[in-house]
Design a protein around this motif. Structure first.
Motif, short mmCIF file in Angstrom:
data_model
loop_
_atom_site.label_atom_id
_atom_site.label_comp_id
_atom_site.label_asym_id
_atom_site.label_seq_id
_atom_site.Cartn_x
_atom_site.Cartn_y
_atom_site.Cartn_z
N GLY A 267 0.88 -1.16 0.11
CA GLY A 267 -0.07 -0.09 -0.14
C GLY A 267 0.81 1.15 -0.05
N LEU A 268 1.98 1.03 0.07
CA LEU A 268 2.86 2.33 0.00
C LEU A 268 3.12 3.08 -1.46
CD1 LEU A 268 6.08 1.14 2.09
CD2 LEU A 268 4.12 2.33 2.87
N ASP A 269 3.16 4.18 -1.52
CA ASP A 269 3.22 4.89 -2.71
C ASP A 269 4.35 4.78 -3.33
OD1 ASP A 269 3.11 6.96 -4.81
OD2 ASP A 269 2.94 8.78 -3.45
N GLN A 270 4.32 4.08 -4.50
CA GLN A 270 5.28 3.68 -5.34
C GLN A 270 5.97 4.91 -6.09
OE1 GLN A 270 6.16 0.33 -5.81
NE2 GLN A 270 4.36 0.12 -4.19
N ASP A 271 5.70 6.29 -6.05
CA ASP A 271 6.22 7.24 -6.56
C ASP A 271 7.31 7.80 -5.61
OD1 ASP A 271 4.26 7.77 -8.37
OD2 ASP A 271 3.23 8.84 -7.33
N CYS A 272 7.43 7.31 -4.36
CA CYS A 272 8.50 7.31 -3.41
C CYS A 272 9.64 6.51 -3.92
CB CYS A 272 8.27 7.11 -2.24
SG CYS A 272 6.80 8.31 -1.38
N TYR A 273 9.44 5.22 -4.52
CA TYR A 273 10.47 4.39 -4.94
C TYR A 273 11.10 4.76 -6.10
CZ TYR A 273 9.06 1.10 -1.36
OH TYR A 273 8.65 0.50 -0.22
N GLU A 274 10.26 5.44 -7.09
CA GLU A 274 10.66 6.10 -8.41
C GLU A 274 11.42 7.04 -8.15
OE1 GLU A 274 7.32 6.69 -10.83
OE2 GLU A 274 6.64 4.45 -10.88
N ALA A 275 11.21 8.00 -7.27
CA ALA A 275 12.18 9.07 -6.86
C ALA A 275 13.36 8.72 -6.47
CB ALA A 275 11.38 10.01 -5.91
N ALA A 276 13.20 7.67 -5.58
CA ALA A 276 14.65 7.21 -4.94
C ALA A 276 15.37 6.70 -5.98
CB ALA A 276 14.15 6.36 -3.72
N MET A 277 14.89 6.13 -6.88
CA MET A 277 15.77 5.21 -7.83
C MET A 277 16.27 6.29 -8.78
SD MET A 277 14.46 2.46 -10.96
CE MET A 277 13.44 1.61 -9.50
N GLN B 119 19.03 0.81 0.30
CA GLN B 119 18.39 2.31 0.94
C GLN B 119 17.00 2.57 0.68
OE1 GLN B 119 21.20 4.12 -1.72
NE2 GLN B 119 22.74 4.68 0.04
N LYS B 120 16.32 1.99 -0.14
CA LYS B 120 14.94 2.17 -0.39
C LYS B 120 14.32 1.17 0.83
CE LYS B 120 15.03 0.95 -4.84
NZ LYS B 120 14.43 0.44 -6.22
N ILE B 121 14.70 0.31 0.98
CA ILE B 121 14.16 -0.60 2.30
C ILE B 121 14.33 0.30 3.54
CG2 ILE B 121 14.18 -2.63 3.62
CD1 ILE B 121 15.15 -4.03 1.25
N ILE B 122 15.57 0.75 3.85
CA ILE B 122 15.72 1.17 4.89
C ILE B 122 14.92 2.74 5.31
CG2 ILE B 122 17.57 2.24 6.55
CD1 ILE B 122 17.61 -0.58 6.35
N HIS B 123 15.06 3.44 4.25
CA HIS B 123 14.48 4.97 4.21
C HIS B 123 13.19 5.18 3.62
CE1 HIS B 123 18.43 6.39 5.09
NE2 HIS B 123 19.05 5.88 4.19
N ILE B 124 12.52 4.07 2.80
CA ILE B 124 11.08 4.22 2.51
C ILE B 124 10.19 3.18 3.27
CG2 ILE B 124 9.64 4.12 0.47
CD1 ILE B 124 12.01 5.23 -1.19
N THR B 125 10.58 1.85 2.97
CA THR B 125 9.86 0.66 3.30
C THR B 125 9.72 0.72 4.90
OG1 THR B 125 10.48 -0.42 1.54
CG2 THR B 125 9.37 -1.91 3.11
N ILE B 126 10.70 0.71 5.65
CA ILE B 126 10.45 0.47 6.96
C ILE B 126 9.79 1.65 7.64
CG2 ILE B 126 11.95 0.27 9.28
CD1 ILE B 126 11.69 -2.29 7.42
#
Length: 307
Positions: free
Chosen positions: A190-200, A208-215
């Motif tokens: 349910g997390l916003d996928q735009d955050c992952y795309e911005a991080a990429m 880093q995506k797991i530590i700073h976005i997922t958790i």
């Protein structure tokens, strides 16, 4: 009819279908959870079957009997220790499994992995106890068979108390971690996928995506489930301990928990008043625990608290 009553009647009529849908759950909760609370009185009575709820009032004598019996500290300590181990290791592996599954590629492979991990949850504790016995049994267990074939001596896990501090959490994790990871996996999905795309785009790697976005994104779910788990801190997994330990008195000092002790007390010497006092003690401690922990959470992050 005054305005407030008319307004309430209109509101009830407008949401009549919703009230009808909720009524079975409300009725079941009242019948199964609230009405039986009258039985709390038994903790303060010298219960006998002929007088029932009107048995002789003895005050806190049942509690005194439990705490002076010499078993109160042992079963309370064991229940707390094992539940803390289950919570800490269980939550860690549930989150880990949810994160790993969410990062897997391939729709069907991901579903296959999730199904395999969840499968042990549907295995009964009777079957799980048979697995443990066939693996660690003294005479025919797989481990002892391998040890003897290599020239080592057999060991009897059913008389070695210390080993159960490792075995019980391991069996608990094997059986429940897959099912427990479902809520965390749902929160990740349910997390916003735009955050992952911005991080990429910014060059973040998977870790880093797991530590700073997922958790951080699933932190409200983690805190909520942790609070609910702490609310049962003094309630042990009866099926697990009863099936794996059974009536093995050599392991009681290390593995005897409150729920099994209450059951054994009822079977051996049916003292309804004393066992009611013990379960009331459990409930009070669990209630105080969740209130205190929720207050601590609310102090530091009000949005994560239960109430």
């Amino acid at each position: 009819m005054n305005d407030s009553k008319l307004k309430n009647r209109r509101k009830f009529g407008k949401n009549g279908a919703l009230w009808l849908m909720a009524s079975p759950a409300v009725i079941i909760t009242l019948v199964m959870s609230y009405i039986p609370m009258v039985g709390i009185l038994l903790a303060f009575k010298n219960y006998n079957y002929s007088d029932g709820l009107f048995s002789q009032w003895v005050g806190f004598d049942n509690f005194k009997f439990f705490f002076q019996s010499g078993k109160a500290w042992t079963v309370t300590r064991n229940t707390l220790v094992f539940n803390l181990m289950f919570i800490v290791f269980g939550k860690f592996f549930e989150i880990l499994v949810a994160v790993v599954i969410s990062e897997l590629g391939g729709k069907y492979f991901k579903k296959l992995c999730q199904s395999v991990i969840i499968l042990p949850y549907f295995v009964s504790w009777v079957t799980a106890a048979a697995f443990v016995y066939n693996i660690f049994g003294y005479e025919t267990g797989v481990v002892n068979t391998i040890l003897t074939s290599l020239g080592f001596e057999r060991f009897n896990i059913y008389s070695s108390t210390n080993l159960w501090y490792f075995l019980l959490p391991a069996v608990y994790i094997w059986k429940d971690v897959g099912y427990g990871s479902i809520l965390y996996l749902s929160a990740i999905m349910g997390l916003d996928q735009d955050c992952y795309e911005a991080a990429m785009i910014d060059g973040a790697n998977r870790f880093q995506k797991i530590i700073h976005i997922t958790i951080p994104g699933i932190m409200p779910t983690i805190v909520l489930l942790l609070l609910l788990s702490l609310g049962k801190i003094l309630r042990g997994n009866f099926d697990m301990f009863y099936q794996l330990i059974g009536a093995n008195s050599m392991l009681y000092d290390a593995t005897d928990i409150i729920d099994v002790y209450v059951y054994r007390s009822l079977v051996e010497q049916p003292n309804i008043g004393m066992t009611s006092a013990i379960t009331l003690f459990q409930s009070v401690v669990c209630f105080i625990t969740i209130i205190v922990v929720n207050k601590i959470v609310k102090k530091y992050q009000a949005d994560y608290s239960l109430f």
